[in-house]
Design a protein around this motif. Structure first.
Motif, PDB file in Angstrom:
ATOM      1  N   CYS A 192      -1.232   1.655   3.208  1.00 20.77           N
ATOM      2  CA  CYS A 192      -0.403   1.032   2.170  1.00 20.77           C
ATOM      3  C   CYS A 192       0.427  -0.127   2.719  1.00 20.77           C
ATOM      4  O   CYS A 192       0.851  -1.002   1.964  1.00 20.77           O
ATOM      5  CB  CYS A 192       0.525   2.069   1.541  1.00 20.77           C
ATOM      6  N   ASP A 197       1.056  -6.227  -1.808  1.00 19.19           N
ATOM      7  CA  ASP A 197       1.459  -5.487  -3.007  1.00 19.19           C
ATOM      8  C   ASP A 197       0.599  -5.827  -4.215  1.00 19.19           C
ATOM      9  O   ASP A 197       0.236  -4.950  -5.006  1.00 19.19           O
ATOM     10  CB  ASP A 197       2.934  -5.778  -3.337  1.00 19.19           C
ATOM     11  N   MET A 239       4.719   1.624  -0.170  1.00 22.00           N
ATOM     12  CA  MET A 239       4.206   1.304  -1.503  1.00 22.00           C
ATOM     13  C   MET A 239       5.333   0.802  -2.405  1.00 22.00           C
ATOM     14  O   MET A 239       6.410   1.399  -2.451  1.00 22.00           O
ATOM     15  CB  MET A 239       3.558   2.550  -2.115  1.00 22.00           C
ATOM     16  N   GLN A 244       4.441   3.086  -7.475  1.00 24.89           N
ATOM     17  CA  GLN A 244       4.737   4.507  -7.284  1.00 24.89           C
ATOM     18  C   GLN A 244       4.681   5.266  -8.609  1.00 24.89           C
ATOM     19  O   GLN A 244       4.237   6.421  -8.664  1.00 24.89           O
ATOM     20  CB  GLN A 244       6.107   4.686  -6.632  1.00 24.89           C
TER      21      GLN A 244
END
Length: 381
Positions: A192, A197, A239, A244
């Motif tokens: 991650c 992102d 993350m 999430q």
């Protein structure tokens, strides 16, 4: 005899390539497009795929993506001079190499042999790793970890592995998978922290064709690819918060929503997470969702740093010594008492990963059958 799959919409090129492949001593099977090739891949084993880049409907890039979802086969792309940028993109997606038109039989033979050799080396290393990489636990703390791991491995419980960088969280995760009821099913790891992102959501959950600019075909995310098996979410505390929330729904409902999809897709995927951060502190600081924390914290396992389990240093040294003497074709069978004393007296801020690097460097520098003090290089010395 090695089986080579030739994929090209140009019949003359396809016939010529098949003739060359057979002349070079390989078995050639051809397909006129990616759709036909995918059908063949589901019913027959191939050692190498050679595909044209420019093909109608499903081009070489999209074909490569679909192949990688099915099997890990060396993929060689054929491209013209003006398509080198696309060929480089293919390399990033996992293609072994590309051949620039026009090419000779010698070039073709060389690259096929390299691809097969690379595949065989990876398979050998993977086999050796699965046979020799044991869970090294001589210290009391690691024996306790091993006891807990052996209990939980056979279940489908979500596991959270907590420990400093370099402590061996991925080694523990792999041990769990090898000893689980899903050991022969897909196992996929996602770092991650290493994926930007804006790309991580697509990597995890996938997308539908046309859901955004550049989405020219449907893409299954890692949760779907690991369905029936296990998914490792490495460094989950990296993350972003927005993602999430979506992950929480996946874990609660056992469904994924591809980007652009109107229908949730059921999954059966066992989740293992790792973090090198104090996750409770991340929750208090608002960087990690509390509800997601409780969802992944079903079975937390803390991996102690190497400085707190120094009884493991000597067997780890022996393991890494065997690994790197084999890799570098050296005959080193001992580590001197003085060298071991230095290793055991060091604080190991980089943990097991740092120890492995030190042993690898010592093997390279050693000119006898014994690693001595002068072969050991540490940051504090």
């Amino acid at each position: 005899m090695y089986n080579i799959l030739i994929v090209d919409d140009d019949e003359q090129m396809r016939v010529a390539l098949c003739a060359s492949i057979k002349y070079l001593g390989f078995n050639a099977v051809s397909a006129k497009d990616a759709k036909e090739a995918l059908k063949r891949l589901k019913s027959q084993d191939f050692d190498v795929i050679i595909s044209d880049l420019k093909m109608p409907k499903i081009d070489g890039i999209e074909f490569l993506k679909k192949v990688k979802e099915l099997k890990d086969i060396p993929f060689i792309m054929i491209t013209a001079v003006g398509s080198v940028e696309s060929a480089v993109e293919a390399m990033k997606l996992g293609a072994f190499d590309f051949i620039l038109k026009p090419f000779s039989n010698d070039t073709l033979k060389k690259i096929i042999n390299l691809a097969i050799s690379h595949r065989d080396t990876l398979a050998k290393n993977s086999k050796n790793s699965s046979q020799t990489s044991s869970f090294i636990a001589e210290s009391k703390k690691m024996k306790e970890v091993l006891k807990v791991v052996n209990k939980v491995a056979k279940t489908d419980a979500t596991i959270l592995l907590i420990g400093d960088s370099g402590t061996g969280k991925e080694v523990v995760a792999n041990y769990i998978i090898r000893n689980s009821n899903r050991s022969h099913k897909p196992f996929i790891a996602v770092n991650c922290a290493a994926i930007p992102d804006n790309l991580l959501e697509n990597e995890l959950f996938g997308h539908e064709k046309g859901s955004f600019s550049g989405a020219t075909s449907q893409h299954k995310g890692k949760f779907e690819q690991a369905c029936g098996g296990s998914l490792l979410l490495d460094e989950i505390t990296e993350m972003p918060l927005a993602l999430q929330a979506k992950l929480l729904r996946v874990l609660q409902e056992n469904v994924v929503d591809r980007i652009g999809s109107k229908q949730p897709i059921p999954i059966d995927t066992r989740i293992i997470c790792t973090t090198n951060r104090n996750i409770e502190n991340e929750v208090r600081e608002g960087r990690f969702r509390e509800d997601l924390y409780y969802r992944i914290n079903v079975f937390p396992i803390k991996i102690p740093p190497l400085r707190d389990r120094k009884e493991d240093i000597e067997p780890l040294v022996a393991y890494f010594l065997k690994k790197y003497t084999t890799l570098f074709n050296k005959t080193i069978i001992h580590v001197s008492d003085e060298a071991l004393k230095i290793l055991k007296g060091y604080n190991w801020p980089g943990n097991v990963r740092e120890l492995e690097n030190v042993v690898e460097r010592a093997v390279v520098l050693c000119n006898s059958d014994t690693i001595k003090r002068e072969d050991i290089f540490l940051h504090s010395l």
